[in-house]
Scaffold this motif. Structure first.
Motif, PDB file in Angstrom:
ATOM      1  N   PRO A  98      56.185  65.196 117.920  1.00 53.48           N
ATOM      2  CA  PRO A  98      56.104  63.784 117.518  1.00 53.48           C
ATOM      3  C   PRO A  98      56.519  63.533 116.068  1.00 53.48           C
ATOM      4  O   PRO A  98      57.133  62.519 115.766  1.00 53.48           O
ATOM      5  CB  PRO A  98      54.634  63.429 117.732  1.00 53.48           C
ATOM      6  CG  PRO A  98      54.173  64.373 118.789  1.00 53.48           C
ATOM      7  CD  PRO A  98      54.954  65.646 118.567  1.00 53.48           C
ATOM      8  N   ALA A  99      56.233  64.460 115.176  1.00 49.99           N
ATOM      9  CA  ALA A  99      56.595  64.276 113.763  1.00 49.99           C
ATOM     10  C   ALA A  99      58.105  64.202 113.554  1.00 49.99           C
ATOM     11  O   ALA A  99      58.565  63.628 112.582  1.00 49.99           O
ATOM     12  CB  ALA A  99      56.004  65.405 112.926  1.00 49.99           C
ATOM     13  N   LEU A 100      58.881  64.773 114.467  1.00 54.43           N
ATOM     14  CA  LEU A 100      60.338  64.763 114.338  1.00 54.43           C
ATOM     15  C   LEU A 100      61.002  63.731 115.246  1.00 54.43           C
ATOM     16  O   LEU A 100      62.161  63.371 115.032  1.00 54.43           O
ATOM     17  CB  LEU A 100      60.910  66.145 114.646  1.00 54.43           C
ATOM     18  CG  LEU A 100      60.411  67.284 113.757  1.00 54.43           C
ATOM     19  CD1 LEU A 100      61.051  68.598 114.188  1.00 54.43           C
ATOM     20  CD2 LEU A 100      60.687  66.994 112.300  1.00 54.43           C
ATOM     21  N   SER A 101      60.291  63.265 116.233  1.00 58.08           N
ATOM     22  CA  SER A 101      60.857  62.300 117.180  1.00 58.08           C
ATOM     23  C   SER A 101      61.282  61.010 116.509  1.00 58.08           C
ATOM     24  O   SER A 101      62.286  60.406 116.887  1.00 58.08           O
ATOM     25  CB  SER A 101      59.856  61.993 118.294  1.00 58.08           C
ATOM     26  OG  SER A 101      59.644  63.140 119.072  1.00 58.08           O
ATOM     27  N   GLY A 102      60.531  60.598 115.490  1.00 55.28           N
ATOM     28  CA  GLY A 102      60.889  59.369 114.777  1.00 55.28           C
ATOM     29  C   GLY A 102      62.243  59.481 114.100  1.00 55.28           C
ATOM     30  O   GLY A 102      63.033  58.537 114.113  1.00 55.28           O
ATOM     31  N   ALA A 103      62.523  60.636 113.527  1.00 54.46           N
ATOM     32  CA  ALA A 103      63.821  60.842 112.878  1.00 54.46           C
ATOM     33  C   ALA A 103      64.946  60.812 113.907  1.00 54.46           C
ATOM     34  O   ALA A 103      66.002  60.217 113.668  1.00 54.46           O
ATOM     35  CB  ALA A 103      63.827  62.168 112.117  1.00 54.46           C
ATOM     36  N   ALA A 104      64.724  61.422 115.056  1.00 54.10           N
ATOM     37  CA  ALA A 104      65.745  61.413 116.111  1.00 54.10           C
ATOM     38  C   ALA A 104      65.974  59.991 116.623  1.00 54.10           C
ATOM     39  O   ALA A 104      67.123  59.575 116.805  1.00 54.10           O
ATOM     40  CB  ALA A 104      65.333  62.343 117.254  1.00 54.10           C
ATOM     41  N   ARG A 105      64.899  59.243 116.821  1.00 51.85           N
ATOM     42  CA  ARG A 105      65.035  57.845 117.273  1.00 51.85           C
ATOM     43  C   ARG A 105      65.790  57.015 116.246  1.00 51.85           C
ATOM     44  O   ARG A 105      66.644  56.194 116.594  1.00 51.85           O
ATOM     45  CB  ARG A 105      63.668  57.231 117.541  1.00 51.85           C
ATOM     46  CG  ARG A 105      63.100  57.572 118.887  1.00 51.85           C
ATOM     47  CD  ARG A 105      61.867  56.719 119.226  1.00 51.85           C
ATOM     48  NE  ARG A 105      60.818  56.806 118.225  1.00 51.85           N
ATOM     49  CZ  ARG A 105      59.902  57.780 118.165  1.00 51.85           C
ATOM     50  NH1 ARG A 105      59.906  58.740 119.061  1.00 51.85           N
ATOM     51  NH2 ARG A 105      58.976  57.774 117.225  1.00 51.85           N
TER      52      ARG A 105
END
Length: 96
Positions: free
Chosen positions: A7-14
């Motif tokens: 989840p901590a990296l999903s925002g960057a991918a989105r």
């Protein structure tokens, strides 16, 4: 496509997918690496960029180090910075 990212990296991918809905252009790739490397560890940046671009993780990791050892054109990095900023870069940077 579902992220296999934490989840901590999903925002960057989105954020990157939103900024580049048609895929990240080759002309922006290295500048995005330079921009995000200021805020994300090499390992995490590799995972995010692999998820977004579909490129091989080892190649991305090498590209990150190549970018770190070379000077980016300020105008190129500045131009690339504006698009992610419009799609939530500040929120992503605040998560680290």
């Amino acid at each position: 496509m579902q992220d296999v990212l934490p989840p901590a990296l999903s925002g960057a991918a989105r954020m990157l997918r939103s900024a580049y809905p048609g895929g990240m252009p080759a002309t922006a790739y290295r500048a995005v690496l330079a921009l995000l490397s200021e805020h994300v560890s090499d390992r995490n940046l590799t995972a995010v960029m692999a998820a977004v671009t579909g490129k091989d993780a080892a190649a991305i990791f090498n590209d990150i180090h190549a970018c770190a050892s070379s000077k980016q054109e300020p105008c190129a990095t500045g131009a690339v910075r504006r698009l992610p900023e419009q799609h939530g870069l500040q929120a992503v940077c605040a998560e680290d």
